[in-house]
Design a protein around this motif. Structure first.
Motif, PDB file in Angstrom:
ATOM      1  N   GLY A   1      30.654 -23.652  13.351  1.00  0.00           N
ATOM      2  CA  GLY A   1      31.301 -24.338  14.457  1.00  0.00           C
ATOM      3  C   GLY A   1      30.863 -23.844  15.820  1.00  0.00           C
TER       4      GLY A   1
ATOM      5  N   VAL B   1      28.658 -29.165  19.646  1.00  0.00           N
ATOM      6  CA  VAL B   1      29.173 -27.937  19.049  1.00  0.00           C
ATOM      7  C   VAL B   1      30.469 -27.423  19.646  1.00  0.00           C
TER       8      VAL B   1
ATOM      9  N   VAL C   1      27.008 -25.393   8.271  1.00  0.00           N
ATOM     10  CA  VAL C   1      26.905 -25.484   9.721  1.00  0.00           C
ATOM     11  C   VAL C   1      28.068 -24.727  10.344  1.00  0.00           C
TER      12      VAL C   1
ATOM     13  N   THR D   1      32.560 -30.116  10.913  1.00  0.00           N
ATOM     14  CA  THR D   1      31.193 -29.952  10.457  1.00  0.00           C
ATOM     15  C   THR D   1      31.004 -30.591   9.083  1.00  0.00           C
TER      16      THR D   1
ATOM     17  N   GLY E   1      32.333 -23.015   9.787  1.00  0.00           N
ATOM     18  CA  GLY E   1      32.757 -24.351   9.414  1.00  0.00           C
ATOM     19  C   GLY E   1      33.170 -24.478   7.970  1.00  0.00           C
TER      20      GLY E   1
ATOM     21  N   SER F   1      27.755 -23.093  16.666  1.00  0.00           N
ATOM     22  CA  SER F   1      26.296 -23.226  16.705  1.00  0.00           C
ATOM     23  C   SER F   1      25.767 -23.564  18.092  1.00  0.00           C
TER      24      SER F   1
ATOM     25  N   LEU G   1      27.624 -31.801  13.274  1.00  0.00           N
ATOM     26  CA  LEU G   1      28.771 -31.155  13.899  1.00  0.00           C
ATOM     27  C   LEU G   1      29.284 -32.049  15.014  1.00  0.00           C
TER      28      LEU G   1
END
Length: 402
Positions: free
Chosen positions: A95, A16, A93, A81, A22, A97, A68
């Motif tokens: 970025g 990540v 998703v 992602t 994303g 995360s 990712l």
């Protein structure tokens, strides 16, 4: 924990980056989206296109809902992602995360043990019995002849407790607490896992998550604090790893995160296992982190900011794992050759809901990748995740001539 995902066991590693979204992606077949963490523009179109193609493959042919990859070098950092964080809402998703990193926990644990070695509080070549008297006994397992070094390098011969857990039982009660000593005793109820008759500890490499449960117990015995507290004090706080934690019995993932899924059978629908008690992984794979944090940790580790020179040298003294790809294992850290020349250092991991892989080079490059399904991807998913890491680390560099 690691590599039991086809049978619904296992554990993890990393990925990540950056605190930005994303982009909106319409489902698994969505095109990959790049989010820049700096204003620098990539001039390496071929590698960038290959990364995009690999990420797209992870969330289509390989069956992951989302993926990712975070990359970082001296020019800056970026995140790419693909797919979705939630199959119901189709949310993309993010970025920034966070997710469960599974066996990427092992380099953290090994680093703490080696810091204790540098402080002369632990001897790498002392028997485990010195620190955990009477713990490693039974069915041919003997802590009097197994050293601390053997635990960290997976040459102890101790059976892997995951081989004796029924993953379906874990899925039936994913919030249940698992006591570390009980998991160790489950392993020690079985004989060592040597392949050659008469083999002794230290003679063969065999990955066993039991080794790192014991390493966590050793840290607690020597310091008087839980291994997670020592990781926090010695690594997380000094490096400012704000997305990283050792959850213990906490079943949720703090902050933004993709849902984690398993596929209980080849044709079965995805099962959401985001809420999960990671005590079943313990010091072998329970941590939570992000790509930004893991890149920072790997960089600090590989470039000697966390260990004294003698201990870093010991960590990087590897032995063959017997794999065809040149992978070798040190002390909680493995090396692999790069197509652009040289080696990278890192780890991989699987835990229910998430698969991760990543690494760093000595000259300051890092790449980490995550997918939010485990087990349940295709057999090609492992290879494609490894290809993502290699491509991310070699971006803009010519292939090495053999």
């Amino acid at each position: 924990m690691i590599k039991h995902k086809r049978a619904l066991g296992g554990a993890l590693t990393l990925a990540v980056a950056v605190g930005v979204m994303g982009g909106s992606l319409p489902g698994n077949a969505a095109a990959a989206t790049r989010v820049k963490a700096t204003t620098a523009q990539s001039t390496h179109a071929a590698d960038d296109a290959r990364l995009r193609a690999l990420m797209h493959r992870l969330t289509t042919a390989d069956g992951a809902p989302g993926a990712l990859v975070a990359t970082r070098d001296r020019r800056g950092s970026a995140v790419l992602t693909s797919g979705v964080a939630d199959v119901d809402s189709q949310a993309p998703v993010r970025g920034d995360s966070r997710f469960r990193i599974g066996s990427m926990t092992k380099p953290f644990v090994a680093t703490v043990v080696l810091q204790l070695v540098g402080e002369h509080r632990v001897d790498l070549d002392a028997p485990v019995e010195r620190y955990l008297p009477g713990v490693v006994r039974g069915h041919g397992n003997d802590g009097r002849v197994i050293t601390v070094r053997m635990l960290l390098q997976h040459t102890s011969g101790l059976p892997d407790y995951l081989d004796h857990l029924n993953p379906q039982d874990i899925l039936k009660d994913p919030l249940a607490h698992h006591d570390t000593r009980d998991l160790v005793n489950l392993a020690l109820a079985h004989p060592p896992t040597f392949e050659k008759p008469g083999a002794m500890p230290g003679s063969e490499w065999h990955y066993s998550n039991t080794n790192y449960l014991l390493a966590g117990m050793l840290i607690e015995k020597v310091t008087g604090h839980a291994y997670g507290e020592e990781i926090g004090r010695r690594i997380i706080e000094p490096l400012g790893l704000h997305d990283t934690s050792v959850p213990g019995d906490a079943t949720s993932i703090p902050g933004p995160h993709p849902r984690g899924y398993v596929r209980p059978g080849e044709d079965a629908p995805l099962m959401d296992i985001t809420a999960f008690n990671p005590s079943v992984a313990g010091a072998s794979g329970e941590m939570i982190s992000s790509g930004t944090d893991l890149n920072r940790f790997l960089d600090a580790l590989v470039r000697g900011k966390l260990l004294r020179p003698a201990q870093l040298k010991a960590m990087m003294k590897t032995r063959s794992t017997g794999s065809d790809d040149g992978r070798e294992y040190g002390l909680g850290l493995e090396s692999r050759p790069l197509p652009c020349g040289g080696l990278y250092w890192g780890h991989g991991g699987d835990i229910f809901g998430y698969q991760t892989a990543g690494g760093a080079t000595a000259d300051g490059r890092q790449a980490t990748v995550m997918t939010n399904v485990d087990p349940g991807g295709t057999d090609a998913q492992d290879d494609d995740m490894e290809a993502v890491v290699r491509t991310g680390l070699c971006e803009g560099r010519p292939a090495h001539s053999q």
